[in-house]
Design a protein around this motif. Structure first.
Motif, PDB file in Angstrom:
ATOM      1  N   LYS A  15      -8.098   0.258   3.598  1.00 26.26           N
ATOM      2  CA  LYS A  15      -8.775   1.026   4.957  1.00 26.26           C
ATOM      3  C   LYS A  15      -7.822   0.995   6.104  1.00 26.26           C
ATOM      4  N   GLU A  16      -7.353  -0.113   6.433  1.00 26.00           N
ATOM      5  CA  GLU A  16      -6.537  -0.126   7.862  1.00 26.00           C
ATOM      6  C   GLU A  16      -5.419   0.972   7.448  1.00 26.00           C
ATOM      7  N   ARG A  17      -4.911   0.969   6.625  1.00 26.70           N
ATOM      8  CA  ARG A  17      -3.716   2.049   6.436  1.00 26.70           C
ATOM      9  C   ARG A  17      -4.195   3.317   6.583  1.00 26.70           C
ATOM     10  N   ILE A  18      -5.383   3.890   6.438  1.00 25.51           N
ATOM     11  CA  ILE A  18      -6.106   4.997   6.486  1.00 25.51           C
ATOM     12  C   ILE A  18      -6.530   5.333   7.597  1.00 25.51           C
ATOM     13  N   VAL A  19      -6.921   4.454   8.250  1.00 29.46           N
ATOM     14  CA  VAL A  19      -7.382   4.641   9.852  1.00 29.46           C
ATOM     15  C   VAL A  19      -6.026   4.508  10.478  1.00 29.46           C
ATOM     16  N   ASP A  20      -4.968   3.873  10.374  1.00 24.56           N
ATOM     17  CA  ASP A  20      -3.869   3.824  11.381  1.00 24.56           C
ATOM     18  C   ASP A  20      -3.274   5.335  10.872  1.00 24.56           C
ATOM     19  N   ALA A  21      -3.100   5.668   9.703  1.00 20.96           N
ATOM     20  CA  ALA A  21      -2.510   6.997   9.368  1.00 20.96           C
ATOM     21  C   ALA A  21      -3.161   8.235   9.959  1.00 20.96           C
ATOM     22  N   LEU A  22      -4.701   8.257  10.160  1.00 23.28           N
ATOM     23  CA  LEU A  22      -5.185   9.257  10.612  1.00 23.28           C
ATOM     24  C   LEU A  22      -5.556   9.058  12.365  1.00 23.28           C
ATOM     25  N   SER A  23      -5.545   7.864  12.798  1.00 31.12           N
ATOM     26  CA  SER A  23      -5.748   7.495  14.374  1.00 31.12           C
ATOM     27  C   SER A  23      -7.587   8.010  14.351  1.00 31.12           C
TER      28      SER A  23
ATOM     29  N   GLU B  21      -3.297   8.514   0.706  1.00 34.26           N
ATOM     30  CA  GLU B  21      -2.976   8.913   2.235  1.00 34.26           C
ATOM     31  C   GLU B  21      -2.391  10.311   2.529  1.00 34.26           C
ATOM     32  N   ARG B  22      -1.505  10.742   1.618  1.00 34.47           N
ATOM     33  CA  ARG B  22      -1.039  12.203   1.978  1.00 34.47           C
ATOM     34  C   ARG B  22      -1.832  13.240   1.491  1.00 34.47           C
ATOM     35  N   VAL B  23      -2.571  13.242   0.595  1.00 32.05           N
ATOM     36  CA  VAL B  23      -3.820  14.069   0.164  1.00 32.05           C
ATOM     37  C   VAL B  23      -4.825  14.041   1.310  1.00 32.05           C
ATOM     38  N   ILE B  24      -5.070  12.929   1.782  1.00 26.64           N
ATOM     39  CA  ILE B  24      -6.200  12.759   3.047  1.00 26.64           C
ATOM     40  C   ILE B  24      -5.829  13.767   4.062  1.00 26.64           C
ATOM     41  N   ARG B  25      -4.546  13.092   4.667  1.00 27.68           N
ATOM     42  CA  ARG B  25      -3.852  13.825   5.682  1.00 27.68           C
ATOM     43  C   ARG B  25      -3.877  15.221   5.697  1.00 27.68           C
TER      44      ARG B  25
ATOM     45  N   CYS C  45     -12.037  10.229  -1.538  1.00 28.78           N
ATOM     46  CA  CYS C  45     -10.740  10.135  -2.243  1.00 28.78           C
ATOM     47  C   CYS C  45     -10.679   8.881  -3.046  1.00 28.78           C
ATOM     48  N   GLU C  46     -10.164   9.090  -4.135  1.00 31.78           N
ATOM     49  CA  GLU C  46      -9.650   7.615  -4.840  1.00 31.78           C
ATOM     50  C   GLU C  46      -8.298   7.184  -4.317  1.00 31.78           C
ATOM     51  N   ALA C  47      -8.223   5.885  -4.094  1.00 37.81           N
ATOM     52  CA  ALA C  47      -7.310   5.035  -3.739  1.00 37.81           C
ATOM     53  C   ALA C  47      -7.087   4.014  -4.806  1.00 37.81           C
ATOM     54  N   ASN C  48      -6.433   4.140  -5.883  1.00 35.43           N
ATOM     55  CA  ASN C  48      -6.604   3.173  -6.945  1.00 35.43           C
ATOM     56  C   ASN C  48      -5.908   1.906  -6.780  1.00 35.43           C
ATOM     57  N   TRP C  49      -4.447   2.211  -6.494  1.00 30.07           N
ATOM     58  CA  TRP C  49      -3.618   0.957  -6.449  1.00 30.07           C
ATOM     59  C   TRP C  49      -2.499   1.036  -5.227  1.00 30.07           C
ATOM     60  N   SER C  50      -1.773  -0.039  -5.339  1.00 25.51           N
ATOM     61  CA  SER C  50      -0.450   0.207  -4.220  1.00 25.51           C
ATOM     62  C   SER C  50       0.675  -0.748  -4.991  1.00 25.51           C
ATOM     63  N   GLU C  51       1.628  -0.065  -4.700  1.00 22.75           N
ATOM     64  CA  GLU C  51       2.781  -1.200  -5.244  1.00 22.75           C
ATOM     65  C   GLU C  51       2.912  -2.451  -4.796  1.00 22.75           C
ATOM     66  N   ASP C  52       2.808  -2.893  -3.617  1.00 25.77           N
ATOM     67  CA  ASP C  52       2.649  -3.880  -2.983  1.00 25.77           C
ATOM     68  C   ASP C  52       1.552  -4.861  -3.597  1.00 25.77           C
ATOM     69  N   CYS C  53       0.313  -4.479  -3.848  1.00 25.69           N
ATOM     70  CA  CYS C  53      -0.635  -5.148  -4.485  1.00 25.69           C
ATOM     71  C   CYS C  53      -0.247  -5.378  -6.021  1.00 25.69           C
ATOM     72  N   ILE C  54       0.220  -4.641  -6.640  1.00 29.45           N
ATOM     73  CA  ILE C  54       0.824  -4.903  -8.139  1.00 29.45           C
ATOM     74  C   ILE C  54       1.873  -5.819  -8.171  1.00 29.45           C
ATOM     75  N   ILE C  55       3.004  -5.678  -7.372  1.00 36.57           N
ATOM     76  CA  ILE C  55       3.978  -6.717  -7.078  1.00 36.57           C
ATOM     77  C   ILE C  55       3.366  -8.052  -7.066  1.00 36.57           C
ATOM     78  N   ASP C  56       2.533  -8.227  -5.706  1.00 36.44           N
ATOM     79  CA  ASP C  56       1.726  -9.563  -5.558  1.00 36.44           C
ATOM     80  C   ASP C  56       1.188 -10.200  -6.775  1.00 36.44           C
ATOM     81  N   GLY C  57       0.453  -9.345  -7.631  1.00 44.55           N
ATOM     82  CA  GLY C  57      -0.369  -9.573  -8.566  1.00 44.55           C
ATOM     83  C   GLY C  57       0.622 -10.282  -9.712  1.00 44.55           C
ATOM     84  N   LEU C  58       1.644  -9.402  -9.849  1.00 45.38           N
ATOM     85  CA  LEU C  58       2.717  -9.727 -11.211  1.00 45.38           C
ATOM     86  C   LEU C  58       3.306 -11.230 -10.658  1.00 45.38           C
ATOM     87  N   MET C  59       3.653 -11.372  -9.497  1.00 43.27           N
ATOM     88  CA  MET C  59       4.495 -12.420  -8.987  1.00 43.27           C
ATOM     89  C   MET C  59       3.542 -13.763  -9.167  1.00 43.27           C
TER      90      MET C  59
END
Length: 144
Positions: free
Chosen positions: A116-124, A86-90, A53-67
């Motif tokens: 990776k950590e986010r998906i591992v945590d979301a799915l256990s 994450e929702r699609v994978i779940r 599954c594609e996981a192309n971007w996150s808002e946090d990464c975009i904000i950090d990069g713009l800042m």
């Protein structure tokens, strides 16, 4: 469509151009779900052994990069965000799922370790990988 021992079923998805995701079945590797180049994936499929599954971007990464000035522009709404991925994978994860591979991470708009950590945590579930140049994964229908 049958291609050798594979059965490949295109699944229409929303993108700026006509695009499909795919359900790929083979007796030796089971059912594989390949999702990329879409803004959403509203389907829930059963008995998926491998989720790519594609996981192309996150808002946090975009904000950090713009800042910090490393990113000059924002995002394409034509690709799955980490939240949507994450929702699609779940929705498509089941007891027979053996691995999840995150695809098509965007330079400057993603963070491989965090995704990776986010998906591992979301799915256990620990069998989560991030595809990168040279990535290989042995596929089997059975876990062992």
């Amino acid at each position: 469509v049958r291609i050798g021992g594979f059965i490949v079923q295109p699944i229409p998805v929303s993108h700026s151009l006509e695009c499909s995701s795919y359900l790929i079945e083979h007796p030796e590797i089971g059912r594989c779900l390949f999702i990329t180049d879409c803004s959403t994936f509203p389907y829930k499929l059963r008995n998926i052994h491998h989720i790519w599954c594609e996981a192309n971007w996150s808002e946090d990464c975009i904000i950090d990069g713009l800042m910090d000035g490393s990113l000059k522009y924002s995002i394409s709404k034509e690709h799955l965000s980490l939240d949507v991925a994450e929702r699609v994978i779940r929705n498509n994860f089941s007891l027979c799922t053996q691995d999840v591979v995150l695809l098509h991470l965007s330079d400057g708009r993603s963070n491989e370790r965090m995704f990776k950590e986010r998906i591992v945590d979301a799915l256990s579930f620990g069998e989560v990988y991030v595809a990168d140049k040279g990535f290989e994964l042995e596929l089997n229908k059975e876990e062992f």
